[in-house]
Design a protein around this motif. Structure first.
Motif, PDB file in Angstrom:
ATOM      1  N   ALA A  90      21.851  59.881  31.963  1.00 12.74           N
ATOM      2  CA  ALA A  90      21.837  60.674  30.731  1.00 12.74           C
ATOM      3  C   ALA A  90      20.836  60.098  29.740  1.00 12.74           C
ATOM      4  O   ALA A  90      20.066  60.838  29.106  1.00 12.74           O
ATOM      5  N   LEU A  91      20.825  58.779  29.609  1.00  5.61           N
ATOM      6  CA  LEU A  91      19.930  58.123  28.661  1.00  5.61           C
ATOM      7  C   LEU A  91      18.470  58.414  28.994  1.00  5.61           C
ATOM      8  O   LEU A  91      17.657  58.683  28.093  1.00  5.61           O
ATOM      9  N   ARG A  92      18.137  58.379  30.267  1.00  7.67           N
ATOM     10  CA  ARG A  92      16.751  58.647  30.676  1.00  7.67           C
ATOM     11  C   ARG A  92      16.307  60.047  30.249  1.00  7.67           C
ATOM     12  O   ARG A  92      15.210  60.230  29.718  1.00  7.67           O
ATOM     13  N   LYS A  93      17.162  61.027  30.440  1.00  6.56           N
ATOM     14  CA  LYS A  93      16.810  62.402  30.076  1.00  6.56           C
ATOM     15  C   LYS A  93      16.765  62.587  28.560  1.00  6.56           C
ATOM     16  O   LYS A  93      15.863  63.246  28.022  1.00  6.56           O
ATOM     17  N   LEU A  94      17.726  61.997  27.859  1.00  4.18           N
ATOM     18  CA  LEU A  94      17.786  62.171  26.410  1.00  4.18           C
ATOM     19  C   LEU A  94      16.629  61.475  25.700  1.00  4.18           C
ATOM     20  O   LEU A  94      16.113  61.979  24.695  1.00  4.18           O
ATOM     21  N   LEU A  95      16.205  60.332  26.211  1.00  8.56           N
ATOM     22  CA  LEU A  95      15.050  59.648  25.621  1.00  8.56           C
ATOM     23  C   LEU A  95      13.778  60.472  25.802  1.00  8.56           C
ATOM     24  O   LEU A  95      12.889  60.453  24.943  1.00  8.56           O
ATOM     25  N   ALA A  96      13.690  61.200  26.905  1.00  7.96           N
ATOM     26  CA  ALA A  96      12.535  62.076  27.122  1.00  7.96           C
ATOM     27  C   ALA A  96      12.518  63.201  26.093  1.00  7.96           C
ATOM     28  O   ALA A  96      11.460  63.604  25.605  1.00  7.96           O
ATOM     29  N   VAL A  97      13.711  63.686  25.727  1.00  2.00           N
ATOM     30  CA  VAL A  97      13.814  64.756  24.734  1.00  2.00           C
ATOM     31  C   VAL A  97      13.483  64.233  23.340  1.00  2.00           C
ATOM     32  O   VAL A  97      12.916  64.945  22.510  1.00  2.00           O
ATOM     33  N   GLU A  98      13.823  62.974  23.080  1.00  2.00           N
ATOM     34  CA  GLU A  98      13.614  62.394  21.751  1.00  2.00           C
ATOM     35  C   GLU A  98      12.149  62.461  21.321  1.00  2.00           C
ATOM     36  O   GLU A  98      11.843  62.556  20.131  1.00  2.00           O
ATOM     37  N   LYS A  99      11.242  62.435  22.275  1.00  2.73           N
ATOM     38  CA  LYS A  99       9.816  62.483  21.953  1.00  2.73           C
ATOM     39  C   LYS A  99       9.449  63.764  21.212  1.00  2.73           C
ATOM     40  O   LYS A  99       8.528  63.772  20.399  1.00  2.73           O
ATOM     41  N   THR A 100      10.177  64.839  21.507  1.00  8.41           N
ATOM     42  CA  THR A 100       9.894  66.118  20.847  1.00  8.41           C
ATOM     43  C   THR A 100      10.843  66.398  19.688  1.00  8.41           C
ATOM     44  O   THR A 100      10.588  67.294  18.886  1.00  8.41           O
TER      45      THR A 100
END
Length: 254
Positions: A90-100
């Protein structure tokens, strides 16, 4: 008519009639098999009701339509993984979203929670305190932040926040554990003992209560009773260091 159909499910959601809102959105999804937005809404509603298989199905439909990753899809997948307690992925996916979406408070909450659950409470604190500063009265944020302070050993801060949440009507076993453990270690140990006794009556199957009560008794010199209480914790959890080592050490010292 189209405008009415758009407004009706929103009206039901605002009125708390979630089932009727879901029925409206499902009808819209069947009417337009390419409508991504309505499927995103259905996925979020399914998540809110902890219907994980339903959430996964809508995410799959969105992927079939879009044929590519998007921040919205990654976020939905991340939140679903949190619900499944798969915090690392979950953390890996959410950190990717944080960029936007670097200032999205809801996203920051989930990232902070994932850091806490994956063994990095310091990083979790960074995120959770940002959210708490913006939403100081949010219950789930306050509870997570209290737990972070507790794990970090900041017992005074954890206890203060947990007591504030309890005073406003929030109750949970996590808050009780934080309050009575902090009371035992840095406050009034007698009051801690009383709190743990109540906790064990209400939650006899939670080893934390018996461990806490044994600690409170031991600190007051009631060693024989403390050992007997720790035996109850060991019966509930006989494979954990927190019970095996503590009980063995008590017997040696006793």
């Amino acid at each position: 008519r189209d405008r009415y159909e758009d407004r009706l499910p929103r009206y039901y959601r605002e009125a708390g009639k979630v089932s009727k809102a879901v029925a409206c959105y499902r009808a819209k999804a069947e009417k337009d098999p390419k409508d991504v937005k309505v499927r995103e809404t259905l996925a979020l509603l399914a998540l809110a009701r902890n219907r994980q298989k339903e959430t996964a199905r809508y995410i799959s439909e969105i992927r079939d339509i879009r044929k590519e990753d998007s921040p919205r899809v990654l976020r939905l997948e991340g939140q679903l993984l949190v619900a499944q307690r798969n915090y690392k992925q979950a953390l890996r996916k959410l950190l990717a979203v944080e960029k936007t979406s670097p200032h999205d408070a809801d996203l920051q909450y989930f990232i902070g929670l994932c850091y806490l659950r994956t063994g990095d409470p310091r990083q979790g604190r960074t995120y959770m305190e940002k959210v708490s500063a913006r939403f100081p009265d949010n219950e789930r944020v306050g509870r997570a932040l209290a737990e972070i302070y507790y794990v970090l050993g900041h017992l005074e801060e954890a206890k203060k926040l947990a007591e504030h949440l309890r005073a406003t009507g929030r109750r949970s076993t996590v808050l009780d554990i934080i309050i009575w453990d902090a009371e035992t270690k840095i406050g009034d140990v007698g009051r801690g003992e009383t709190g743990w006794r109540t906790f064990t009556e209400e939650n006899p199957d939670r080893p934390e209560g018996w461990i806490g009560l044994a600690d409170a008794l031991w600190r007051q010199g009631k060693r024989t009773e403390a050992v007997e209480v720790m035996k109850k914790a060991y019966e509930l959890d006989n494979k954990s260091f927190r019970t095996t080592w503590t009980l063995a050490n008590m017997r040696v010292v006793q």
